[in-house]
Scaffold this active site. Sequence first.
Site, PDB file in Angstrom:
ATOM      1  N   CYS A 233       1.086  -1.382   0.344  1.00 56.00           N
ATOM      2  CA  CYS A 233      -0.028   0.203  -0.024  1.00 56.00           C
ATOM      3  C   CYS A 233       0.943   1.700   0.496  1.00 56.00           C
ATOM      4  CB  CYS A 233      -0.772  -0.100   1.033  1.00 56.00           C
ATOM      5  SG  CYS A 233      -1.711  -1.361   1.166  1.00 56.00           S
TER       6      CYS A 233
ATOM      7  N   HIS B 184      -3.138   8.068   1.750  1.00 59.38           N
ATOM      8  CA  HIS B 184      -3.449   6.030   1.163  1.00 59.38           C
ATOM      9  C   HIS B 184      -4.812   5.723   1.584  1.00 59.38           C
ATOM     10  CE1 HIS B 184      -3.979   2.056   0.621  1.00 59.38           C
ATOM     11  NE2 HIS B 184      -3.920   1.857   1.381  1.00 59.38           N
TER      12      HIS B 184
ATOM     13  N   ASN C 135      -9.946   0.134  -0.653  1.00 62.10           N
ATOM     14  CA  ASN C 135      -8.421   0.056  -0.306  1.00 62.10           C
ATOM     15  C   ASN C 135      -7.662  -0.268  -2.224  1.00 62.10           C
ATOM     16  OD1 ASN C 135      -5.739  -0.418  -0.263  1.00 62.10           O
ATOM     17  ND2 ASN C 135      -6.199  -1.327   1.511  1.00 62.10           N
TER      18      ASN C 135
HETATM   19  O1  UT7 Z   1      -3.550  -0.683   3.521  1.00 65.10           O
HETATM   20  C1  UT7 Z   1      -3.160  -1.261   4.821  1.00 65.10           C
HETATM   21  C2  UT7 Z   1      -3.610  -2.026   4.762  1.00 65.10           C
HETATM   22  N1  UT7 Z   1      -5.049  -2.133   5.824  1.00 65.10           N
HETATM   23  C3  UT7 Z   1      -5.476  -1.534   6.676  1.00 65.10           C
HETATM   24  O2  UT7 Z   1      -5.508  -0.623   7.004  1.00 65.10           O
HETATM   25  C4  UT7 Z   1      -6.859  -2.234   7.378  1.00 65.10           C
HETATM   26  C5  UT7 Z   1      -6.139  -2.195   9.053  1.00 65.10           C
HETATM   27  N2  UT7 Z   1      -7.336  -2.349   9.627  1.00 65.10           N
HETATM   28  C6  UT7 Z   1      -8.925  -1.720   9.789  1.00 65.10           C
HETATM   29  O3  UT7 Z   1      -9.422  -0.966   8.970  1.00 65.10           O
HETATM   30  C7  UT7 Z   1      -9.221  -2.807  10.686  1.00 65.10           C
HETATM   31  O4  UT7 Z   1      -8.536  -3.126  11.842  1.00 65.10           O
HETATM   32  C8  UT7 Z   1     -10.456  -3.870   9.557  1.00 65.10           C
HETATM   33  C9  UT7 Z   1     -12.377  -2.529   9.336  1.00 65.10           C
HETATM   34  C10 UT7 Z   1     -10.261  -4.166   9.319  1.00 65.10           C
HETATM   35  C11 UT7 Z   1     -11.458  -4.006  10.851  1.00 65.10           C
HETATM   36  O5  UT7 Z   1     -11.781  -3.166  11.862  1.00 65.10           O
HETATM   37  P1  UT7 Z   1     -12.321  -3.548  14.061  1.00 65.10           P
HETATM   38  O6  UT7 Z   1     -12.906  -2.612  14.171  1.00 65.10           O
HETATM   39  O7  UT7 Z   1     -10.531  -3.578  14.092  1.00 65.10           O
HETATM   40  O8  UT7 Z   1     -13.016  -5.488  13.581  1.00 65.10           O
HETATM   41  P2  UT7 Z   1     -12.708  -6.456  14.855  1.00 65.10           P
HETATM   42  O9  UT7 Z   1     -11.204  -6.577  13.486  1.00 65.10           O
HETATM   43  O10 UT7 Z   1     -12.585  -6.482  15.919  1.00 65.10           O
HETATM   44  O11 UT7 Z   1     -13.582  -7.058  14.436  1.00 65.10           O
HETATM   45  C12 UT7 Z   1     -14.709  -6.766  15.520  1.00 65.10           C
HETATM   46  C13 UT7 Z   1     -16.083  -8.043  15.350  1.00 65.10           C
HETATM   47  C14 UT7 Z   1     -15.463  -9.491  14.948  1.00 65.10           C
HETATM   48  O12 UT7 Z   1     -15.740 -10.242  15.522  1.00 65.10           O
HETATM   49  P3  UT7 Z   1     -16.639 -10.078  17.161  1.00 65.10           P
HETATM   50  O13 UT7 Z   1     -15.036 -11.184  17.627  1.00 65.10           O
HETATM   51  O14 UT7 Z   1     -16.469  -8.953  18.014  1.00 65.10           O
HETATM   52  O15 UT7 Z   1     -17.806 -11.491  17.743  1.00 65.10           O
HETATM   53  C15 UT7 Z   1     -15.252 -10.072  13.818  1.00 65.10           C
HETATM   54  O16 UT7 Z   1     -14.848 -10.927  13.305  1.00 65.10           O
HETATM   55  O17 UT7 Z   1     -16.385  -7.621  13.768  1.00 65.10           O
HETATM   56  C16 UT7 Z   1     -16.127  -9.170  12.665  1.00 65.10           C
HETATM   57  N3  UT7 Z   1     -16.071  -8.569  11.656  1.00 65.10           N
HETATM   58  C17 UT7 Z   1     -17.185  -8.294  10.667  1.00 65.10           C
HETATM   59  N4  UT7 Z   1     -18.967  -8.422  10.858  1.00 65.10           N
HETATM   60  C18 UT7 Z   1     -19.177  -8.111  10.300  1.00 65.10           C
HETATM   61  C19 UT7 Z   1     -14.986  -8.592  10.836  1.00 65.10           C
HETATM   62  N5  UT7 Z   1     -15.220  -8.589   9.738  1.00 65.10           N
HETATM   63  C20 UT7 Z   1     -16.371  -8.289   9.090  1.00 65.10           C
HETATM   64  C21 UT7 Z   1     -17.804  -7.988   8.699  1.00 65.10           C
HETATM   65  N6  UT7 Z   1     -18.969  -8.139   8.423  1.00 65.10           N
HETATM   66  N7  UT7 Z   1     -16.728  -7.858   6.784  1.00 65.10           N
END
Ligand code: UT7
Length: 325
Positions: free
Chosen positions: A115, A252, A282
């Site tokens: 990225c 980004h 992204n």
């Molecule tokens: O360019 C660099 C590349 N990547 C990034 O910049 C991404 C960086 N990270 C992020 O943007 C965020 O961490 C995410 C958007 C990927 C995730 O957001 P978060 O607020 O960190 O959520 P989380 O991973 O803590 O997940 C919270 C909950 C989980 O459920 P439980 O364990 O709390 O029951 C996940 O299983 O949300 C669940 N979850 C989803 N629910 C519905 C994860 N993905 C999804 C989804 N839809 N697509």
Amino acid sequence: MSILRSVVLGCGAYLPKRILSNDDLARTVDTSDEWIVQRTGIRQRHVAAPGEFTSHLGIAAAGAAIADAGVDPQSIDLIVVATSTPDNTFPATAVSVQDGLGITGGAAFDLQAVCSGFVFGLATADGLLRTREFKRALVIGAETFSRILDWTDRTTCVLFGDGAGAVVLEGQDQPGTTEDRGVLTSRLRSDGRYKMKLYVDGGPSSTGTVGHLRMEGREVFRHAVAMISDVVTEAFRETGYCVDDIDWFVPHQANQRIIDGSARKLGIDPKKIVSTVDRHANTSAASIPLALAAARADGRIKHGDLVLLEAMGGGFTWGALLLRW
Ligand code: UT7
């Protein structure tokens, strides 16, 4: 004392026609528009058609940038394509772009910093232009991340999209002050201790397969704002500029929460943020030039504006670049 600066002559973008909405995704994986919008700001992404390769996206974006710059393609003697989704293991996607544009001279190569690729690519082209060996460069960010996503993994497949953006740079002698047009400074960083936080589980030398993107999203998120703020602060220190001097912040486009968090930590006025993450998701190395092209097309970025770019991604890699448009 005059100094050679890499000045932007034009920019352009290309997005594949097919749009995939959050609701479309919710029909195939356990997710919802509400979750995706709330956690990321993403509402839709573009997806390349079968037979539409990264080089095709790159050629279209480069063609638009060349037209915007109003230069003869043959005058371009350096092509850098930042991509993590090349058409083939080799040759470089950059030579396919070169061929597609009908350019037969100069040098063309790919650069892989995930990225952060566009910031690394701009900094690399800037360095090469300043040697005076090259005169005009095309820096392209082009990706087809749809090809490396695990479409059954809701934690990653909702986050990414396909697209390409490009800029034409020219080495120009400038007075040698921070009022100069062109790239004023760049700061690039990597830390391989984090390489398994965001990676693809395949490759020519390991598995012999293409593989799928894997990410510990929370871990990436946790590091992003601090790493971004550090390099931006260094770029300000190097040039003597401060946050109030910038006209546009073009980060980004990974997640609106990361963008807003970085802007808040740096004290950047929210009105100066260029964000396309809602429409493009992204697009990795393509996200910054896509955002630049959008802000040029709608008249926000103007000649003489001070523009701050930053990115962070797999590796981890991260970087910042200050340029006067
Ligand atoms: O360019 C660099 C590349 N990547 C990034 O910049 C991404 C960086 N990270 C992020 O943007 C965020 O961490 C995410 C958007 C990927 C995730 O957001 P978060 O607020 O960190 O959520 P989380 O991973 O803590 O997940 C919270 C909950 C989980 O459920 P439980 O364990 O709390 O029951 C996940 O299983 O949300 C669940 N979850 C989803 N629910 C519905 C994860 N993905 C999804 C989804 N839809 N697509």
